[in-house]
Design an enzyme around this catalytic site. Structure first.
Site, PDB file in Angstrom:
ATOM      1  CE  LYS A  38      -0.501  -0.560   4.943  1.00  0.00           C
ATOM      2  NZ  LYS A  38      -1.244  -0.711   6.485  1.00  0.00           N
ATOM      3  CE1 TYR A 268      10.780  31.470   3.864  1.00  0.00           C
ATOM      4  CE2 TYR A 268      11.034  29.553   3.721  1.00  0.00           C
ATOM      5  CZ  TYR A 268      10.844  31.060   3.587  1.00  0.00           C
ATOM      6  OH  TYR A 268      10.407  31.086   1.847  1.00  0.00           O
TER       7      TYR A 268
HETATM    8  C1  LIG Z   1       0.334  -1.331   6.878  1.00  0.00           C
HETATM    9  C2  LIG Z   1      -0.795  -2.730   7.463  1.00  0.00           C
HETATM   10  C3  LIG Z   1       0.062  -4.638   7.337  1.00  0.00           C
HETATM   11  C4  LIG Z   1       1.509  -4.330   8.319  1.00  0.00           C
HETATM   12  O1  LIG Z   1       2.103  -3.319   8.699  1.00  0.00           O
HETATM   13  P1  LIG Z   1       3.203  -3.237   8.645  1.00  0.00           P
HETATM   14  O2  LIG Z   1       3.871  -2.679  10.142  1.00  0.00           O
HETATM   15  O3  LIG Z   1       4.266  -2.437   7.843  1.00  0.00           O
HETATM   16  O4  LIG Z   1       4.243  -4.498   8.888  1.00  0.00           O
HETATM   17  C5  LIG Z   1       0.058  -5.541   7.089  1.00  0.00           C
HETATM   18  N1  LIG Z   1      -1.751  -5.827   8.185  1.00  0.00           N
HETATM   19  C6  LIG Z   1      -2.249  -4.878   7.326  1.00  0.00           C
HETATM   20  C7  LIG Z   1      -4.148  -4.704   7.985  1.00  0.00           C
HETATM   21  C8  LIG Z   1      -1.775  -3.518   7.435  1.00  0.00           C
HETATM   22  O5  LIG Z   1      -2.421  -2.230   7.696  1.00  0.00           O
END
Ligand SMILES: *Cc1c(COP(=O)(O)O)cnc(C)c1O
Length: 380
Positions: A38, A268
């Site tokens: 993702k 800044y």
């Molecule tokens: C993002 C996510 C993962 C992966 O998690 P990591 O901590 O990056 O390994 C696994 N399961 C779900 C439901 C997630 O949303």
């Protein structure tokens, strides 16, 4: 070739390949792997990363959105994909038509999929989510059997998976044990009634490193795929993480150099004044590239093989580094924001610590303006 960029990320595809192999060794040969890709594969570039992970043997992909599912589809036609988030009602029909697996937490959601499947004269595969303590998606474990029974009766719909998600696995072994017990209890009750699931999973990266999920048949890591171990209060087994390699290096360049006298205000808001004469480098990255402004006056970068402090506020496109001790540096020289240079290393986790955040946010924050350059493996 990287001579042409002001600010860019180099992604080592052979590291990703190696990391997936390490995940398989950790999980055991009987487990399937759902690589989570993702958020543009945690900022690494979804299509290229999914292609490499297909070659490396990811059995299924976890995505957050329908657009991400389509990107994975576009490079691997039949590859199983699970939409980890709740599907919006207006997305249901597309999910069914495109054969993406959906996450379902309630009978109401399941009805939407069943209705669409019947209407389209297709089957839809769903995975049922159980909330054992994350408080985000999922039905309650106590009602899991009833939920599965009701969902299982709906036409056009096949339940292929059951899963839960840890809320605090890196930090809290006791709470995680409660989650495990709740999920295992349900799994065992369902198994004793003859139920079986193609995909049965709980472990994200932290779970894979810290928990025993022998009642599951799939692991679901994200961060670890990219070579970063989640860090919390629980101690990680150094041997388990030693062979993972961060795939992403983030770089920019020195755009300008000057020597300034004591008492010079920097950037800044004048949050930094030099106390002594300093050599300053204006470097070609800022929060517009995704380098968090919270790093102002806190982070360091690597220049000339040395750690150089960021002085004053990070601005949109530039920031100022102290190169007084960096040796003979020049305009155009490479600056490492995340990665190695000489003997020094800055990890995404280190940068996250400076910014009071987590490596997941540091990586997914890198913006579209930063080209991703692929090396190793079969880089396109
Ligand atoms: C993002 C996510 C993962 C992966 O998690 P990591 O901590 O990056 O390994 C696994 N399961 C779900 C439901 C997630 O949303």
């Amino acid at each position: 070739m990287t001579g042409l960029y002001r600010c860019w990320a180099e992604v080592d595809l052979s590291a990703l390949h190696g990391n997936l192999n390490e995940i398989r060794l950790l999980a055991g040969p009987e487990k399937k792997i759902m690589a989570v890709v993702k958020a543009d594969a945690y900022g690494h570039g979804l299509k290229q990363i999914a292609a490499v992970l297909m070659q490396a043997g990811s059995d299924v992909f976890g995505v957050a959105t329908l657009a991400e599912a389509r990107a994975v589809r576009s490079i691997g036609k039949g590859w199983p994909i699970l939409l980890l988030g709740a599907c919006l009602p207006f997305e249901v029909e597309s999910v069914v038509r495109e054969g993406v697996m959906a996450t379902v937490s309630s009978v109401e959601e399941a009805h939407l999929f069943s209705n669409a499947a019947v209407r389209l004269q297709r089957s839809v595969f769903v995975q049922v989510k159980i909330d054992t303590g994350m408080g985000r998606l999922g039905g309650p474990p106590e009602a899991g059997e009833a939920l599965l029974e009701e969902i299982g009766r709906l036409p056009g719909l096949l339940v292929t998976g059951l899963f839960t998600h840890y809320s605090s696995v890196e930090d809290d072994p006791d709470f995680t044990l409660r989650q495990r017990v709740a999920f295992s209890g349900l799994v065992n009750r369902l198994k004793s009634k003859g139920a079986s699931f193609e995909w049965l999973h709980a472990s994200n990266s932290g779970g894979l490193l810290l928990e025993n999920d022998s009642d599951c048949n799939t692991v679901r890591p994200g961060l670890l795929v990219y070579g970063i171990a989640p860090k919390g209060y629980r101690e990680l087994d150094a041997r388990k993480i030693a062979r993972f390699r961060p795939a992403l290096t983030w770089k920019c360049r020195i755009g300008f150099l000057k020597t300034v006298p004591p008492g010079t205000a920097v950037s800044y808001g004048h949050t930094y004044f030099t106390k002594v004469t300093k050599r300053l480098a204006t470097i070609t990255a800022g929060y517009g590239d995704g380098y968090l402004r919270a790093a102002s006056n806190r982070a360091s970068v690597l220049i000339g093989g040395r750690r150089c402090a960021i002085l004053g506020r990070v601005t949109m496109d530039q920031m100022i580094a102290d190169v007084s001790d960096a040796g003979p540096v020049q305009i155009g020289d490479e600056v490492v924001l995340i990665g190695n240079q000489g003997q020094e290393t800055i990890t995404a986790t280190q940068l996250a610590d400076w910014c009071d955040t987590i490596p997941w946010e540091v990586l997914t924050n890198i913006t579209y303006r930063v080209p991703r350059i692929y090396r190793g493996g079969n880089a396109a």
